[in-house]
Design a protein around this motif. Structure first.
Motif, PDB file in Angstrom:
ATOM      1  N   PHE A 127      33.432  43.360  46.086  1.00  0.00           N
ATOM      2  CA  PHE A 127      32.726  42.000  46.325  1.00  0.00           C
ATOM      3  C   PHE A 127      32.885  41.877  47.938  1.00  0.00           C
ATOM      4  CE2 PHE A 127      36.571  39.498  47.685  1.00  0.00           C
ATOM      5  CZ  PHE A 127      37.788  40.479  47.238  1.00  0.00           C
ATOM      6  N   THR A 128      31.838  40.838  48.072  1.00  0.00           N
ATOM      7  CA  THR A 128      31.741  40.420  49.497  1.00  0.00           C
ATOM      8  C   THR A 128      31.988  38.866  49.706  1.00  0.00           C
ATOM      9  OG1 THR A 128      29.266  39.667  49.745  1.00  0.00           O
ATOM     10  CG2 THR A 128      29.973  42.136  50.030  1.00  0.00           C
ATOM     11  N   TYR A 129      32.640  38.454  50.574  1.00  0.00           N
ATOM     12  CA  TYR A 129      32.801  36.935  50.859  1.00  0.00           C
ATOM     13  C   TYR A 129      32.201  36.542  52.078  1.00  0.00           C
ATOM     14  CZ  TYR A 129      35.790  32.866  50.402  1.00  0.00           C
ATOM     15  OH  TYR A 129      36.165  31.533  50.514  1.00  0.00           O
ATOM     16  N   GLN A 130      31.467  35.820  52.208  1.00  0.00           N
ATOM     17  CA  GLN A 130      30.711  35.643  53.552  1.00  0.00           C
ATOM     18  C   GLN A 130      30.270  34.081  53.632  1.00  0.00           C
ATOM     19  OE1 GLN A 130      27.534  38.889  52.077  1.00  0.00           O
ATOM     20  NE2 GLN A 130      27.526  38.791  54.341  1.00  0.00           N
ATOM     21  N   GLY A 131      30.175  33.553  54.829  1.00  0.00           N
ATOM     22  CA  GLY A 131      29.953  32.243  55.173  1.00  0.00           C
ATOM     23  C   GLY A 131      28.391  32.082  55.532  1.00  0.00           C
TER      24      GLY A 131
END
Lengths: 353, 244, 69
Positions: B89-93
């Motif tokens: 998974f990626t977690y991005q703003g």
């Protein structure tokens, strides 16, 4: 494996596959396109992954991801593409990730042209991204050397957890020569530092990152990078040296221009001039030691480059004023012509004896 | 005594570095809880961004990466292509994904990468100190839009969920919010659905989560939730945009 | 109604008051003493907790454990 007639680009690709490369991420750019096409065709045959990225920037980060996950990974590009990849490269240096990066360089600056040029020396050896680092960088002058250096580059990258560059030019990428590619070896990773999703079995989660907010931590990382580079500088100096011990003039050239320089040496011999040649194979570490063996009475060093003069700075740093350092260069994709270099040699030495 | 709620084992003990009341922490929990509840925590690999959550590799207890600014989907691609059996998974703003990283997110979706992206949209650059994001609302003040974002000068904010939903390879796209307990529960379900999609090997999933930035918006944590509800939700409609 | 028990990791509380705001029983309030970070951590002020978990769900720092009798 028997010798086979191959282009430099193809030899690099086949050597990478045989060195056990598990992943290739790249973006099309002339004059390295045969390389990426070869990978697209041949990698799936050995169960390796070829993926065309949306950009060089993305390709460099796919390399970052795969390298961090334990893959043996390679990317290739040409000059403007390498400029774009610098972002990923400096992150890989900081995150201590191994990878091989091939630059089949072309004319610049800017979009330049697709002809061979050596204007990327600084970008390849100095660490073209932000921060304090150099790139181990090797420059083949024959198709065979392309293959051999790729295999070694993978091993150095893994040993030091660092991206390693192989710098050829458009000429070597395109030209065909007989080459013997080392046998295929399946890659068995042994990378306990990799973030490969085995945190439960490992008992600790691995983190791959390129940021250290605390001053002391970042300084320690910089010191570690420098220590690795120092060790590489001691272990992996590579060069070819011809007739420097009694030379009146020593040519210094890497890559394909060194081949033109070998013809200059022949001509010089015919005319009774004592001319030697140093051909750096490792550009970083630069083979300073090769210059220690030059005839103390040598009149001049002549750096020959297909650029406006970049390697010449390392030549000057190597001789430290002991000999005058002259320059001969062509750019724009114009080749190094032996006759023109020889004219320069004769001018420096004061004409034919 | 039966435990009703306790901190997820997919989060470390490290104190979060987010400002008081910043909803990043709530979204972290939703990701962590889903990893555990779906039984994928033991094979999860996360990729964090540049921005306030650039330290999230310290917070998620699974193997973690921090990518270059906007490049998390490319890094995740490299990881997933190396370990197709792992959960990535990626977690991005919004500065990361919706500005500098548009190419990477669009093409990860376009290739149908079997990864899940949590896109945290709080309409501002947090870590660098409140600059304008592509998601900043028209009229909203930011340090680089001190007179409020002008449509004439820099256009209207970009709607990522709607855009990604147009891409064939994106198989699940939903926009959620964490401004109240009911919406937090819905957000958790959406993230679960995106994660399930990856496990089923269907393709790319993205959950856009409307989030707060009390510090740079200049509100208390509670009032920031109200501001989100009254300003962000009307422009960024909640709901599912794609479920293959 | 179920009876709840809240355990608060006061050292990690940042006093953001999201839990206070959403607690249906007004069981939580900011305390009068600061923790070592200088925040006023939440404290339990009555025994009305029904173990609904709302405070914990809204707590960004995952510092509230909720148990039910």
């Amino acid at each position: 494996m028997a010798k086979k007639l191959m282009k430099g680009n193809e030899a690099i690709a086949q050597a990478a596959i045989n060195a056990g490369a598990t992943h290739f991420f790249g973006y099309p750019i002339t004059p390295q396109s045969e390389l990426i096409e070869f990978m697209a065709r041949e990698m799936p045959k050995v169960g390796a992954c070829f993926l065309q990225a949306e950009s060089e920037v993305a390709a460099s980060y796919m390399v970052y991801g795969a390298a961090g996950a334990g893959a043996r990974v390679i990317t290739s590009t040409s000059s403007p593409g390498l400029a774009l990849k610098q972002e990923g490269l400096t992150y890989m240096v900081s995150a201590e990730l191994p990878a091989v990066i091939v630059n089949i360089s072309r004319g610049g600056p800017g979009l330049g042209n697709i002809l061979p040029q050596q204007g990327d020396y600084f970008m390849c050896t100095r660490g073209g991204g932000n921060g304090d680092y150099y790139h181990p960088c090797f420059a083949p002058a024959s198709v065979q050397e392309c293959a051999d250096l790729i295999v070694e580059a993978f091993d150095i990258a893994d040993e030091y957890r660092m991206p390693v560059l192989v710098l050829g030019d458009g000429m070597i990428g395109q030209m065909m020569e007989p080459v013997e590619i080392p046998e295929y070896k399946k890659y068995v990773p042994n990378k306990p530092w990799a973030a490969d999703g085995n945190h439960i079995a490992r008992g600790v989660h691995n983190r791959i990152n390129a940021m250290d907010l605390a001053a002391d931590v970042l300084e320690a990382k910089n010191n570690k990078i420098q220590a690795k580079l120092k060790e590489i500088s001691e272990k992996y100096v590579k060069y070819e040296s011809i007739d420097v011990e009694d030379a009146d003039l020593v040519l210094v050239a890497y890559g394909t221009p060194s081949r033109a320089c070998k013809n200059v040496l022949k001509k010089a011999k015919e005319e009774g001039l004592k001319v030697g040649l140093i051909r750096p194979i490792s550009l970083y570490p630069f083979p300073k030691v090769a210059f220690d063996k030059i005839n103390p009475k040598c009149k001049a060093i002549l750096a020959v480059e297909q650029s406006c003069g970049q390697m010449i700075e390392d030549v000057r740093l190597s001789v430290l004023g002991k000999y005058p350092v002259e320059f001969f260069g062509r750019t724009g994709g114009n080749p190094i012509i032996p006759e023109q270099v020889f004219e320069k040699v004769k001018n420096i030495l004061g004409g034919t004896k | 005594m039966a435990v009703v709620y306790k901190k997820s084992i997919a989060l470390t003990d490290a104190p979060l570095t987010y400002c008081p009341g910043c909803t990043h922490g709530i979204i972290h929990k939703l990701v962590a809880e889903n990893l555990v509840e779906l039984g994928v925590y033991d094979k999860a690999i996360g990729v964090g961004p540049v921005g306030c959550s650039a330290l999230c590799d310290f917070f998620f207890a699974c193997d973690m990466y921090i990518a270059g600014h906007g490049r998390a989907p490319a890094v995740a691609t490299g990881i997933k292509r190396t370990h197709p059996d792992k959960f990535v998974f990626t977690y991005q703003g919004d500065g990361d994904l919706a500005s500098i990283g548009t190419a990477e997110i669009v093409h990860a979706a376009h290739r149908g990468e079997k990864i899940s992206t949590i896109f945290v949209n709080n309409a501002i650059y947090g870590m660098t100190g409140g600059q304008m994001a592509p998601t900043t609302l028209v009229g909203q003040k930011a340090t680089t839009a001190p007179y409020g974002r002008s449509e004439e000068h820099c256009g209207k904010p970009i709607r990522i969920a709607e855009m990604i939903a147009t891409i064939e390879g994106a198989k699940f796209v939903e926009r959620v919010s964490v401004n109240n307990p009911a919406n937090v529960r819905k957000a958790k379900k959406a993230i679960r659905r995106a994660f399930e999609l990856q496990l089923e090997g269907k393709g790319f999933g993205l959950v856009e989560v409307l989030s707060t930035c009390p510090t740079n918006w200049g509100y208390s944590a509670v009032n920031a939730l109200k501001w989100l509800e009254e300003n962000l939700i009307p422009y960024y409609p909640l709901g599912n945009y794609k479920d293959y | 109604m179920a009876k709840g028990k809240l355990t608060i990791d006061s050292e990690k509380c940042k006093g953001c008051e999201l839990c206070v705001n959403f607690c249906p029983k007004k069981t939580l309030e900011l305390g009068k003493e600061t923790n070592t970070k200088g925040y006023f951590p939440v404290t339990v002020v009555n025994d009305e907790c029904i173990a609904c978990g709302t405070c914990a769900i809204m707590c960004p720092d995952s510092i509230i454990t909720v148990e039910k009798e």
